[in-house]
Motif scaffolding. Structure first.
Motif, PDB file in Angstrom:
ATOM      1  N   LEU A 119       0.836  -1.217   0.000  1.00 32.53           N
ATOM      2  CA  LEU A 119       0.000   0.000   0.000  1.00 32.53           C
ATOM      3  C   LEU A 119       0.862   1.255   0.000  1.00 32.53           C
ATOM      4  N   ARG A 120       1.929   1.255   0.786  1.00 32.78           N
ATOM      5  CA  ARG A 120       2.819   2.417   0.851  1.00 32.78           C
ATOM      6  C   ARG A 120       3.408   2.701  -0.533  1.00 32.78           C
ATOM      7  N   GLU A 121       3.867   1.648  -1.222  1.00 35.77           N
ATOM      8  CA  GLU A 121       4.426   1.818  -2.562  1.00 35.77           C
ATOM      9  C   GLU A 121       3.347   2.241  -3.568  1.00 35.77           C
ATOM     10  N   PHE A 122       2.158   1.691  -3.410  1.00 39.20           N
ATOM     11  CA  PHE A 122       1.061   2.009  -4.323  1.00 39.20           C
ATOM     12  C   PHE A 122       0.672   3.484  -4.214  1.00 39.20           C
ATOM     13  N   TYR A 123       0.588   3.992  -2.996  1.00 36.81           N
ATOM     14  CA  TYR A 123       0.177   5.387  -2.821  1.00 36.81           C
ATOM     15  C   TYR A 123       1.231   6.379  -3.340  1.00 36.81           C
TER      16      TYR A 123
END
Length: 182
Positions: free
Chosen positions: A174-178
């Motif tokens: 999620l951190r990378e996606f955002y």
């Protein structure tokens, strides 16, 4: 024009092309009428530097009645192109396809990814790439599936998601996606 050798660098140099447009209009407010038509002249010269000084100029002329304005906007020929229709982003279609393929494999209707590749007419590697989207966190999959139908290019693509797929922790995914969305 063929490229020539540049003396200073001993490398090939591309042809130089210069362009000049001169807009002249007669029968202006301060000029005396010369004829029943106002004339617009556009001069165009193409060639190497110095072509303008050599008189290498071609002329195009257009005549218009005195009351008519001359426009530099070209008239539209034929039917203008309709605006592009909004469509579902490709990444959404691919995720839906991956979900469908997974359901087919789990139900036993299709035995392997190789069989999917044969039916779809794509390589086994491509099936593996698309199926890899199922390794994304559920929140990321929900975000992708809820992407609106749009005309411009979406901010997320399947190729951009590939580096996120091998990450095992959902929070890290999620951190990378955002990072893409910001």
């Amino acid at each position: 024009m063929a490229p020539h050798m540049c003396r200073s660098t001993n490398r090939r140099a591309g042809p130089e092309v210069y362009f000049r447009v001169v807009h002249l209009a007669q029968n202006g407010p301060n000029s005396a009428p010369v004829a029943a038509y106002r004339e617009q002249m556009v001069e165009i010269a193409l060639g190497p530097k110095g072509a303008f000084e050599n008189g290498n100029i071609g002329t195009l002329r257009r005549r218009a009645p005195p009351g008519q304005e001359l426009s530099t906007v070209l008239p539209v020929r034929g039917d203008p192109k309709p605006p592009p229709e909004p469509k579902t982003p490709r990444v959404v279609e691919l995720l839906r396809k991956a979900i469908e393929w997974k359901a087919l494999i789990e139900s036993g209707k299709i035995a392997t990814q190789a069989e999917i590749a044969r039916q779809e007419g794509i390589t086994r590697a491509r099936v593996t790439q698309v199926m890899g989207m199922l390794q994304l966190a559920p929140e990321i999959q929900e975000h992708i599936l809820s992407m609106p139908v749009m005309v411009p290019r979406p901010s997320v693509s399947e190729r951009a998601l590939r580096p996120i797929e091998p990450i095992t922790d959902c929070r890290d995914q999620l951190r990378e996606f955002y990072k893409f969305l910001v």
